[in-house]
Design a protein around this motif. Structure first.
Motif, short mmCIF file in Angstrom:
data_model
loop_
_atom_site.label_atom_id
_atom_site.label_comp_id
_atom_site.label_asym_id
_atom_site.label_seq_id
_atom_site.Cartn_x
_atom_site.Cartn_y
_atom_site.Cartn_z
N GLU A 24 -4.14 7.97 5.11
CA GLU A 24 -4.89 8.61 6.37
C GLU A 24 -4.81 7.33 7.37
OE1 GLU A 24 -8.35 10.71 5.16
OE2 GLU A 24 -7.07 11.96 4.15
N HIS A 25 -4.44 5.91 6.52
CA HIS A 25 -5.16 4.72 7.28
C HIS A 25 -4.07 4.22 7.96
CE1 HIS A 25 -9.77 6.20 6.09
NE2 HIS A 25 -10.33 5.71 6.90
N GLY A 26 -2.66 4.61 7.29
CA GLY A 26 -1.76 4.16 7.54
C GLY A 26 -1.57 2.72 6.48
N ILE A 27 -2.19 3.19 5.48
CA ILE A 27 -2.04 1.48 3.89
C ILE A 27 -1.39 2.48 2.81
CG2 ILE A 27 -2.72 0.57 2.46
CD1 ILE A 27 -5.72 0.96 4.61
N ILE A 28 0.59 1.78 2.91
CA ILE A 28 1.02 2.56 2.15
C ILE A 28 1.32 1.82 0.84
CG2 ILE A 28 1.98 3.69 3.26
CD1 ILE A 28 4.16 2.11 4.14
N ARG A 29 1.78 2.74 -0.19
CA ARG A 29 2.15 2.53 -1.34
C ARG A 29 3.96 2.27 -1.42
NH1 ARG A 29 2.48 5.16 -6.72
NH2 ARG A 29 1.77 6.70 -5.83
N GLU A 30 4.28 2.96 -0.53
CA GLU A 30 6.24 2.50 -1.18
C GLU A 30 6.46 2.83 -2.38
OE1 GLU A 30 8.46 2.58 1.49
OE2 GLU A 30 7.34 3.38 2.96
N GLU A 31 7.03 0.81 -2.73
CA GLU A 31 7.52 1.33 -3.92
C GLU A 31 6.18 -0.15 -4.75
OE1 GLU A 31 10.00 3.00 -5.23
OE2 GLU A 31 9.96 4.12 -3.80
N GLN A 32 4.94 -0.21 -4.36
CA GLN A 32 5.06 -1.17 -4.95
C GLN A 32 4.47 -1.23 -5.70
OE1 GLN A 32 3.61 -4.36 -1.57
NE2 GLN A 32 4.93 -3.45 -0.45
N TRP A 33 4.63 -0.27 -6.78
CA TRP A 33 4.12 -0.01 -8.35
C TRP A 33 4.83 -0.41 -9.04
CZ3 TRP A 33 6.06 4.12 -11.28
CH2 TRP A 33 6.81 4.41 -10.89
N ASP A 34 3.61 -0.50 -10.34
CA ASP A 34 4.76 -0.09 -11.94
C ASP A 34 3.60 1.14 -12.93
OD1 ASP A 34 2.55 -1.21 -12.67
OD2 ASP A 34 3.55 -3.44 -12.83
N TYR A 35 4.13 1.19 -13.92
CA TYR A 35 3.09 2.38 -14.61
C TYR A 35 1.82 2.20 -15.06
CZ TYR A 35 7.56 3.83 -15.20
OH TYR A 35 9.15 4.16 -14.94
N GLU A 36 1.59 0.38 -14.34
CA GLU A 36 0.00 0.77 -14.87
C GLU A 36 -0.64 -0.20 -13.26
OE1 GLU A 36 -0.04 -2.69 -17.91
OE2 GLU A 36 0.63 -1.31 -19.49
N PHE A 95 -7.14 -16.89 11.05
CA PHE A 95 -6.70 -14.73 11.20
C PHE A 95 -7.71 -14.43 12.32
CE2 PHE A 95 -6.55 -15.13 6.44
CZ PHE A 95 -5.19 -15.02 5.51
N PRO A 96 -6.59 -13.69 12.81
CA PRO A 96 -7.42 -13.44 14.54
C PRO A 96 -8.97 -12.56 14.20
CG PRO A 96 -5.41 -13.23 14.45
CD PRO A 96 -5.57 -13.47 13.08
N ASN A 97 -9.95 -12.97 14.42
CA ASN A 97 -11.16 -11.79 14.56
C ASN A 97 -11.48 -10.83 14.88
OD1 ASN A 97 -12.78 -15.01 14.08
ND2 ASN A 97 -13.74 -15.47 15.87
N SER A 98 -10.21 -10.30 15.91
CA SER A 98 -10.17 -8.99 15.68
C SER A 98 -9.61 -8.65 14.87
CB SER A 98 -9.78 -8.70 17.48
OG SER A 98 -8.28 -9.02 17.48
N LEU A 99 -8.61 -9.20 14.79
CA LEU A 99 -7.96 -8.58 13.22
C LEU A 99 -9.00 -8.16 11.97
CD1 LEU A 99 -5.63 -7.36 11.36
CD2 LEU A 99 -4.97 -9.81 10.77
N CYS A 103 -9.88 -4.85 9.93
CA CYS A 103 -9.80 -4.65 8.61
C CYS A 103 -11.02 -4.33 7.77
CB CYS A 103 -8.97 -5.66 8.02
SG CYS A 103 -7.48 -6.20 8.55
N GLU A 104 -12.13 -4.42 8.21
CA GLU A 104 -13.14 -4.39 8.08
C GLU A 104 -13.70 -3.58 7.73
OE1 GLU A 104 -15.23 -9.00 7.55
OE2 GLU A 104 -15.69 -8.04 9.19
N SER A 105 -14.03 -2.84 9.47
CA SER A 105 -13.78 -1.63 9.36
C SER A 105 -12.88 0.15 9.06
CB SER A 105 -13.65 -1.26 10.87
OG SER A 105 -13.37 0.41 11.12
N ILE A 106 -12.09 -0.41 8.46
CA ILE A 106 -10.54 0.25 7.60
C ILE A 106 -11.28 0.43 6.58
CG2 ILE A 106 -8.44 0.16 6.41
CD1 ILE A 106 -7.15 -0.55 9.29
N LEU A 107 -11.40 -0.69 5.73
CA LEU A 107 -12.29 -0.63 4.73
C LEU A 107 -13.51 -0.55 4.37
CD1 LEU A 107 -11.22 -4.64 3.64
CD2 LEU A 107 -9.69 -2.31 2.57
N SER A 108 -14.63 -0.21 5.20
CA SER A 108 -15.18 0.36 4.77
C SER A 108 -15.28 1.62 4.87
CB SER A 108 -16.81 -0.19 6.43
OG SER A 108 -17.66 0.50 6.19
N ASP A 109 -14.49 2.22 6.37
CA ASP A 109 -14.60 3.46 6.24
C ASP A 109 -14.13 3.91 5.03
OD1 ASP A 109 -14.66 6.08 7.53
OD2 ASP A 109 -11.91 6.21 7.82
#
Length: 119
Positions: A24-36, A95-99, A103-109
């Motif tokens: 929902e927030h445009g944050i994707i897992r794709e193939e970045q996982w293993d069994y743990e 890192f740009p302050n706006s970025l 990110c803080e807003s996304i994480l807070s949500d």
């Protein structure tokens, strides 16, 4: 850069719900996982460079490959991509302050939505 004051580290959530919430927030897992372990990324392409918001976690119950797991989240990170070496997360990165605020807003949500799921 670590987002230590957001309060996501140590939070446990069902993998299926976590996948949906991150998507929902445009944050994707794709193939970045293993069994743990799992890794979710959101890419930002700015004039200052390419940046990634990364949220990692590991299974405390179940199996990620079977899509049945409870994930404990780790501290979210913000990194800058350097071609061809990869993403750097060090404290010396700029890192740009706006970025950072975005990110803080996304994480807070995300934290608020996880809290409503877990309770």
């Amino acid at each position: 850069m670590k987002f230590e004051k957001i309060g996501l580290e140590g939070v446990k959530v069902d993998l299926g719900r976590l996948d949906d919430l991150m998507y929902e927030h445009g944050i994707i897992r794709e193939e970045q996982w293993d069994y743990e372990r799992v890794t979710y990324d959101k890419k930002f392409e700015l004039k200052e460079g390419v940046f990634y918001l990364r949220i990692q976690g590991y299974a405390v119950e179940g199996d990620v490959g079977a899509h049945k797991a409870v994930i404990e989240l780790m501290t979210p990170l913000l990194g800058k991509h350097y071609y061809p070496h990869g993403v750097e997360y060090g404290d010396e990165e700029q890192f740009p302050n706006s970025l950072v605020k975005q990110c803080e807003s996304i994480l807070s949500d995300i934290k608020k939505k996880i809290e409503s799921i877990v309770q």
